[in-house]
Enzyme design. Structure first.
Site, PDB file in Angstrom:
ATOM      1  N   SER A 191      73.412 -33.702 -23.969  1.00 24.14           N
ATOM      2  CA  SER A 191      72.828 -34.676 -24.903  1.00 24.14           C
ATOM      3  C   SER A 191      73.721 -35.910 -25.040  1.00 24.14           C
ATOM      4  CB  SER A 191      72.660 -34.056 -26.292  1.00 24.14           C
ATOM      5  OG  SER A 191      71.926 -32.878 -26.229  1.00 24.14           O
TER       6      SER A 191
HETATM    7  N1  SAH Z   1      74.354 -28.171 -25.717  1.00 24.06           N
HETATM    8  C1  SAH Z   1      74.329 -28.479 -24.317  1.00 24.06           C
HETATM    9  C2  SAH Z   1      73.031 -29.160 -23.926  1.00 24.06           C
HETATM   10  C3  SAH Z   1      72.374 -28.384 -22.870  1.00 24.06           C
HETATM   11  S1  SAH Z   1      70.763 -28.885 -22.394  1.00 24.06           S
HETATM   12  C4  SAH Z   1      75.540 -29.245 -23.878  1.00 24.06           C
HETATM   13  O1  SAH Z   1      76.334 -29.691 -24.711  1.00 24.06           O
HETATM   14  O2  SAH Z   1      75.706 -29.400 -22.667  1.00 24.06           O
HETATM   15  C5  SAH Z   1      69.813 -27.494 -22.930  1.00 24.06           C
HETATM   16  C6  SAH Z   1      70.237 -26.149 -22.408  1.00 24.06           C
HETATM   17  O3  SAH Z   1      69.297 -25.192 -22.909  1.00 24.06           O
HETATM   18  C7  SAH Z   1      70.218 -25.993 -20.896  1.00 24.06           C
HETATM   19  O4  SAH Z   1      71.473 -25.584 -20.460  1.00 24.06           O
HETATM   20  C8  SAH Z   1      69.149 -24.930 -20.644  1.00 24.06           C
HETATM   21  O5  SAH Z   1      69.431 -24.111 -19.531  1.00 24.06           O
HETATM   22  C9  SAH Z   1      69.180 -24.164 -21.950  1.00 24.06           C
HETATM   23  N2  SAH Z   1      67.982 -23.372 -22.235  1.00 24.06           N
HETATM   24  C10 SAH Z   1      66.684 -23.655 -21.939  1.00 24.06           C
HETATM   25  N3  SAH Z   1      65.869 -22.669 -22.352  1.00 24.06           N
HETATM   26  C11 SAH Z   1      66.657 -21.730 -22.948  1.00 24.06           C
HETATM   27  C12 SAH Z   1      66.407 -20.464 -23.559  1.00 24.06           C
HETATM   28  N4  SAH Z   1      65.169 -19.963 -23.668  1.00 24.06           N
HETATM   29  N5  SAH Z   1      67.460 -19.785 -24.049  1.00 24.06           N
HETATM   30  C13 SAH Z   1      68.733 -20.268 -23.942  1.00 24.06           C
HETATM   31  N6  SAH Z   1      69.035 -21.447 -23.371  1.00 24.06           N
HETATM   32  C14 SAH Z   1      68.017 -22.170 -22.869  1.00 24.06           C
END
Ligand code: SAH
Length: 218
Positions: free
Chosen positions: A64
């Site tokens: 993000s």
């Molecule tokens: N907080 C993260 C942002 C990651 S983007 C950072 O600082 O980098 C969102 C993330 O959610 C991705 O890594 C994706 O793989 C994960 N995601 C998507 N669906 C999910 C689910 N059902 N359970 C857990 N994680 C999930």
């Protein structure tokens, strides 16, 4: 980190977020100042690590934008020692910023992509956040063994908030999630003492979609 070449860039970013009103609490600013975002992004993205925008982190996922991480921390209004569940570890950056506020041992994070979870755990360990707990799984199930939490937040968008996640928030706690499909809103759910909930809407956002899990929705 005295030899951190990105320190002044990071400082300028935090000052800008504060000026824009996107980083209101001092503890949010301190956390944003403390975490080396460049260590969490792929090598070829490092020079952009302190631009205020999302960046690709592999596996089709994105980290993000800094203002979003700061705004989410401000909205959750976390205190030292509060237990927090993150859904969507990604590269681990947001978890590290949260850890700066509440303490690493109070942060739990669930990631559905095993490779991202493993890399994030290694990265967190090498940067001094070894006590953040990461597990692979479908975040819509939360982390029952560690519940209840003072706060839960999602870094992936859900069309509706899984009831299981609400149930893992203590009375008086809160949950923050991007809700919607292509058009999403940041929604803050407060869980009241009697278990009822109230919602506040905090504007349009754009997050990667949550991969489908099963289970009832709130
Ligand atoms: N907080 C993260 C942002 C990651 S983007 C950072 O600082 O980098 C969102 C993330 O959610 C991705 O890594 C994706 O793989 C994960 N995601 C998507 N669906 C999910 C689910 N059902 N359970 C857990 N994680 C999930």
């Amino acid at each position: 980190m005295a030899d951190d070449p990105y320190r002044s860039q990071r400082e300028r970013l935090v000052e800008r977020l504060q000026r824009e009103g996107r980083c209101a609490h001092d503890r949010t600013a301190a956390a944003m100042r403390a975490v080396p975002r460049h260590e969490f992004v792929p090598e070829d993205q490092r020079s952009s690590a302190y631009d205020d925008r999302p960046l690709p982190i592999g596996q089709g996922q994105t980290i993000s934008a800094p203002h979003m991480v700061a705004m989410m921390l401000d909205l959750l209004d976390l205190e030292v020692g509060e237990r927090v569940l993150e859904i969507g570890t990604g590269c681990g950056y947001h978890a590290a910023v949260t850890a700066e506020v509440v303490g690493p041992e109070h942060v739990y994070s669930v990631e559905v992509v095993p490779e991202l979870a493993r890399e994030a755990q290694d990265r967190l360990r090498s940067l001094g956040y070894a006590d953040v707990s990461v597990r692979v799984g479908d975040g819509s199930a939360g982390w029952a063994e560690q519940a209840p939490f003072d706060a839960v937040y999602l870094t992936c968008a859900t069309e509706s908030i899984p009831s299981t996640l609400i149930e893992q928030v203590r009375p008086g706690g809160r949950l923050l999630a991007p809700v919607g499909d292509r058009v999403q809103e940041l929604v803050l759910v407060r869980v009241n003492a009697d278990g009822s909930t109230s919602r506040e809407r905090h504007g349009g956002v754009r997050f990667v979609p949550m991969r489908d899990g099963s289970g009832p929705r709130h």
